[in-house]
Scaffold this motif. Structure first.
Motif, PDB file in Angstrom:
ATOM      1  N   HIS A   1       1.188  -1.367   0.173  1.00 56.80           N
ATOM      2  CA  HIS A   1      -0.127   0.139   0.187  1.00 56.80           C
ATOM      3  C   HIS A   1       1.158   1.108   0.504  1.00 56.80           C
ATOM      4  O   HIS A   1       0.955   2.028   1.513  1.00 56.80           O
ATOM      5  CB  HIS A   1      -1.152   0.399   1.623  1.00 56.80           C
ATOM      6  CG  HIS A   1      -1.637  -1.038   0.996  1.00 56.80           C
ATOM      7  ND1 HIS A   1      -3.442  -1.074   0.733  1.00 56.80           N
ATOM      8  CD2 HIS A   1      -1.849  -2.197   2.128  1.00 56.80           C
ATOM      9  CE1 HIS A   1      -3.572  -2.334   0.855  1.00 56.80           C
ATOM     10  NE2 HIS A   1      -3.053  -3.391   1.207  1.00 56.80           N
ATOM     11  N   HIS A   2       1.946   1.269  -0.621  1.00 55.40           N
ATOM     12  CA  HIS A   2       2.950   2.532  -1.085  1.00 55.40           C
ATOM     13  C   HIS A   2       2.071   3.942  -1.154  1.00 55.40           C
ATOM     14  O   HIS A   2       2.535   4.777  -1.411  1.00 55.40           O
ATOM     15  CB  HIS A   2       3.878   2.034  -2.179  1.00 55.40           C
ATOM     16  CG  HIS A   2       3.524   2.622  -3.770  1.00 55.40           C
ATOM     17  ND1 HIS A   2       2.287   1.237  -4.315  1.00 55.40           N
ATOM     18  CD2 HIS A   2       2.671   3.053  -4.709  1.00 55.40           C
ATOM     19  CE1 HIS A   2       2.236   1.550  -5.573  1.00 55.40           C
ATOM     20  NE2 HIS A   2       2.036   2.827  -5.701  1.00 55.40           N
ATOM     21  N   TRP A   3       0.797   4.010  -1.566  1.00 56.96           N
ATOM     22  CA  TRP A   3      -0.245   5.157  -1.509  1.00 56.96           C
ATOM     23  C   TRP A   3      -0.578   5.409  -0.906  1.00 56.96           C
ATOM     24  O   TRP A   3      -0.872   6.610  -0.353  1.00 56.96           O
ATOM     25  CB  TRP A   3      -0.764   5.201  -2.592  1.00 56.96           C
ATOM     26  CG  TRP A   3      -2.404   4.521  -2.723  1.00 56.96           C
ATOM     27  CD1 TRP A   3      -3.618   4.287  -1.682  1.00 56.96           C
ATOM     28  CD2 TRP A   3      -2.023   3.193  -2.667  1.00 56.96           C
ATOM     29  NE1 TRP A   3      -3.552   4.055  -1.354  1.00 56.96           N
ATOM     30  CE2 TRP A   3      -3.562   2.718  -2.259  1.00 56.96           C
ATOM     31  CE3 TRP A   3      -1.117   1.802  -3.030  1.00 56.96           C
ATOM     32  CZ2 TRP A   3      -3.491   1.536  -2.051  1.00 56.96           C
ATOM     33  CZ3 TRP A   3      -1.846   0.881  -3.622  1.00 56.96           C
ATOM     34  CH2 TRP A   3      -3.082   0.213  -2.705  1.00 56.96           C
ATOM     35  N   LEU A   4      -0.795   4.452   1.037  1.00 59.99           N
ATOM     36  CA  LEU A   4      -1.101   5.095   1.866  1.00 59.99           C
ATOM     37  C   LEU A   4       0.064   5.506   3.032  1.00 59.99           C
ATOM     38  O   LEU A   4      -0.340   4.750   4.201  1.00 59.99           O
ATOM     39  CB  LEU A   4      -2.170   3.591   2.244  1.00 59.99           C
ATOM     40  CG  LEU A   4      -2.791   3.405   1.883  1.00 59.99           C
ATOM     41  CD1 LEU A   4      -4.262   2.275   2.151  1.00 59.99           C
ATOM     42  CD2 LEU A   4      -3.913   4.697   1.605  1.00 59.99           C
ATOM     43  N   ARG A   5       0.708   6.194   2.698  1.00 58.53           N
ATOM     44  CA  ARG A   5       2.237   6.902   3.964  1.00 58.53           C
ATOM     45  C   ARG A   5       1.288   7.222   4.584  1.00 58.53           C
ATOM     46  O   ARG A   5       0.666   8.296   4.484  1.00 58.53           O
ATOM     47  CB  ARG A   5       2.755   7.886   3.039  1.00 58.53           C
ATOM     48  CG  ARG A   5       3.605   6.507   2.234  1.00 58.53           C
ATOM     49  CD  ARG A   5       4.712   7.677   1.550  1.00 58.53           C
ATOM     50  NE  ARG A   5       5.299   6.827   0.320  1.00 58.53           N
ATOM     51  CZ  ARG A   5       6.824   6.707   0.046  1.00 58.53           C
ATOM     52  NH1 ARG A   5       7.381   6.887   1.409  1.00 58.53           N
ATOM     53  NH2 ARG A   5       7.065   5.894  -0.580  1.00 58.53           N
TER      54      ARG A   5
ATOM     55  N   GLY B   1       5.704   5.903   7.806  1.00 61.46           N
ATOM     56  CA  GLY B   1       6.302   5.048   6.465  1.00 61.46           C
ATOM     57  C   GLY B   1       5.527   4.260   5.426  1.00 61.46           C
ATOM     58  O   GLY B   1       3.626   4.655   5.331  1.00 61.46           O
ATOM     59  N   LEU B   2       5.594   2.851   4.616  1.00 65.18           N
ATOM     60  CA  LEU B   2       4.746   2.239   3.721  1.00 65.18           C
ATOM     61  C   LEU B   2       4.277   1.340   4.956  1.00 65.18           C
ATOM     62  O   LEU B   2       4.499   0.852   5.964  1.00 65.18           O
ATOM     63  CB  LEU B   2       5.835   1.655   2.560  1.00 65.18           C
ATOM     64  CG  LEU B   2       6.922   3.039   2.002  1.00 65.18           C
ATOM     65  CD1 LEU B   2       7.565   1.897   0.798  1.00 65.18           C
ATOM     66  CD2 LEU B   2       5.526   2.846   0.964  1.00 65.18           C
ATOM     67  N   ARG B   3       3.316   0.689   4.091  1.00 68.63           N
ATOM     68  CA  ARG B   3       2.611  -0.093   4.935  1.00 68.63           C
ATOM     69  C   ARG B   3       2.512  -1.042   4.020  1.00 68.63           C
ATOM     70  O   ARG B   3       1.945  -1.151   2.263  1.00 68.63           O
ATOM     71  CB  ARG B   3       0.842   0.589   5.307  1.00 68.63           C
ATOM     72  CG  ARG B   3       0.389  -0.637   6.073  1.00 68.63           C
ATOM     73  CD  ARG B   3      -1.388  -0.347   6.058  1.00 68.63           C
ATOM     74  NE  ARG B   3      -1.970  -0.461   5.845  1.00 68.63           N
ATOM     75  CZ  ARG B   3      -3.948  -0.441   5.009  1.00 68.63           C
ATOM     76  NH1 ARG B   3      -3.677   0.434   5.508  1.00 68.63           N
ATOM     77  NH2 ARG B   3      -4.055  -1.712   5.000  1.00 68.63           N
ATOM     78  N   PHE B   4       2.635  -2.661   4.390  1.00 69.03           N
ATOM     79  CA  PHE B   4       3.063  -3.717   3.731  1.00 69.03           C
ATOM     80  C   PHE B   4       2.027  -4.588   4.496  1.00 69.03           C
ATOM     81  O   PHE B   4       2.124  -4.977   5.599  1.00 69.03           O
ATOM     82  CB  PHE B   4       4.342  -4.103   3.309  1.00 69.03           C
ATOM     83  CG  PHE B   4       5.286  -3.160   2.733  1.00 69.03           C
ATOM     84  CD1 PHE B   4       5.439  -3.093   1.520  1.00 69.03           C
ATOM     85  CD2 PHE B   4       5.468  -2.512   3.759  1.00 69.03           C
ATOM     86  CE1 PHE B   4       6.298  -2.825   0.908  1.00 69.03           C
ATOM     87  CE2 PHE B   4       6.502  -2.011   2.546  1.00 69.03           C
ATOM     88  CZ  PHE B   4       6.931  -1.942   1.624  1.00 69.03           C
TER      89      PHE B   4
END
Length: 72
Positions: A20-24, A29-32
């Motif tokens: 979910h790189h657009w939901l920073r 940071g990033l969410r996986f």
């Protein structure tokens, strides 16, 4: 001539990952998302072997695998 077969079943591990790189989130940071789960399977195979001479033979073999993944 020899004919042999194999039938087996069991479970294997499958994985799924989403980025979910657009939901920073601010400061995080990033969410996986990583998911691991088991998937049942069945496998069947057969082989036929023919001895032509003392030192030469030919064979034909095949194998089929089916994984039962649920979608939806």
């Amino acid at each position: 001539m020899t004919l042999s077969g194999l039938l087996r079943s069991g479970f294997t591990v499958d994985a799924s990952a989403v980025d979910h790189h657009w939901l920073r989130e601010e400061g995080r940071g990033l969410r996986f998302e990583d998911d691991f789960f088991t998937v049942p399977f069945i496998s069947a195979g057969a082989k036929i072997d023919y001895q032509m001479t003392d030192r030469a033979s030919v064979f034909l073999a095949g194998n089929v695998d089916k994984y039962f993944r649920n979608k939806g």
